[in-house]
Scaffold this active site. Structure first.
Site, PDB file in Angstrom:
ATOM      1  N   ASP A  24      -6.752   3.962  -2.608  1.00 47.94           N
ATOM      2  CA  ASP A  24      -5.720   3.881  -3.625  1.00 47.94           C
ATOM      3  C   ASP A  24      -6.446   3.649  -4.951  1.00 47.94           C
ATOM      4  O   ASP A  24      -7.618   3.257  -4.972  1.00 47.94           O
ATOM      5  CB  ASP A  24      -4.776   2.722  -3.300  1.00 47.94           C
ATOM      6  CG  ASP A  24      -3.796   2.436  -4.421  1.00 47.94           C
ATOM      7  OD1 ASP A  24      -3.106   3.377  -4.846  1.00 47.94           O
ATOM      8  OD2 ASP A  24      -3.740   1.283  -4.877  1.00 47.94           O
ATOM      9  N   ASP A  26      -4.976   2.210  -8.550  1.00 46.62           N
ATOM     10  CA  ASP A  26      -4.664   1.002  -9.321  1.00 46.62           C
ATOM     11  C   ASP A  26      -4.672  -0.242  -8.444  1.00 46.62           C
ATOM     12  O   ASP A  26      -3.939  -0.325  -7.464  1.00 46.62           O
ATOM     13  CB  ASP A  26      -3.282   1.135  -9.983  1.00 46.62           C
ATOM     14  CG  ASP A  26      -3.241   2.275 -10.986  1.00 46.62           C
ATOM     15  OD1 ASP A  26      -4.181   2.382 -11.789  1.00 46.62           O
ATOM     16  OD2 ASP A  26      -2.273   3.060 -10.963  1.00 46.62           O
ATOM     17  N   ASP A 183      -4.165  -1.605  -1.666  1.00 47.48           N
ATOM     18  CA  ASP A 183      -3.754  -2.983  -1.949  1.00 47.48           C
ATOM     19  C   ASP A 183      -2.243  -3.154  -1.922  1.00 47.48           C
ATOM     20  O   ASP A 183      -1.720  -4.124  -2.463  1.00 47.48           O
ATOM     21  CB  ASP A 183      -4.293  -3.435  -3.310  1.00 47.48           C
ATOM     22  CG  ASP A 183      -3.549  -2.789  -4.471  1.00 47.48           C
ATOM     23  OD1 ASP A 183      -3.250  -1.577  -4.392  1.00 47.48           O
ATOM     24  OD2 ASP A 183      -3.265  -3.494  -5.458  1.00 47.48           O
TER      25      ASP A 183
END
Length: 235
Positions: A24, A26, A183
């Site tokens: 991922d 960001d 995250d």
């Protein structure tokens, strides 16, 4: 089917000659919170509001514009002003997307280690290509990725499996030869549904349940450096 940890994941992944790790963007590979927060704070200033500290907005960076607007301005997706506010946010963010965005601490060493071991790596993000590609080019990272899948590359964003599945197809290797690192619960759901192994990042900025330990990831890390230990690439 909800994600669940699978104890045999590492042996199965390691058995493949060609392997890959997808990230991922960001809050996982990059710390883009300063620039996202800046865009939110410009909107706050325009409304006569005091700026919010970056760390107060950081827990919502994985939700992109929606998270910044909801947390930073108190405007939810159901609010009649949400779409106009979202457009204004995106226009501001387009002008500052790479000013202060940097590697998430330690992730540069992780990527270097993967490349030195011949393990392909790429990005699957819900950030739309309008931002993903210029950002990665600005920080001289785009050319290093084996694949980049943005939030509008496929008809459905995460948690739908389509973005991760698209990346797997582009890599040309089996899903069992791929690990997806993220995250946010949506990352784990997307990777699991697409057939990859999943590693959740518990970097200390999560404030909403379910918390990372409840996501059902195959492994969980607290620091970027832990990723190399978990996948056995730290030697």
């Amino acid at each position: 089917m909800k994600p669940q940890a699978r104890p045999n994941w590492h042996d199965t992944w390691s058995a493949h000659g060609s392997r890959a790790v997808l990230f991922d963007l960001d809050g996982t590979l990059l710390d883009s919170a300063p620039d996202l927060a800046h865009a939110a704070n410009v909107l706050r200033q325009q409304r006569g509001m005091e700026p919010m500290p970056v760390n107060d907005l950081r827990p919502w960076i994985s939700q992109g514009a929606r998270g910044m607007i909801t947390r930073g301005l108190g405007i939810t997706a159901e609010h009649p002003d949400f779409e106009s506010t979202r457009k204004a946010f995106m226009d501001i963010y387009a002008e500052c997307l790479s000013r202060h965005t940097t590697w998430w601490p330690g992730m540069d060493q992780v990527v270097d280690a993967l490349e030195s071991r011949g393990i392909a790596w790429g990005i699957v993000t819900n950030k739309i290509a309008r931002f993903t590609e210029p950002l990665l080019k600005d920080i001289d990272l785009y050319h290093r990725c084996a694949v980049v899948v943005s939030g509008d590359t496929t008809p459905y964003p995460k948690p739908h499996p389509a973005p991760v599945a698209h990346a797997i197809t582009a890599l040309g290797i089996p899903a069992e030869a791929v690990i997806y690192v993220g995250d946010d619960l949506r990352d784990i759901e997307s990777g699991f549904a697409a057939g990859t192994w999943t590693i959740g990042c518990d970097f200390g900025h999560h404030v909403q349940e379910p918390l990372p330990a409840q996501w059902g990831a195959d492994a969980l890390i607290q620091r970027a450096e832990d990723l190399l230990k978990v996948i056995g690439a730290n030697n």
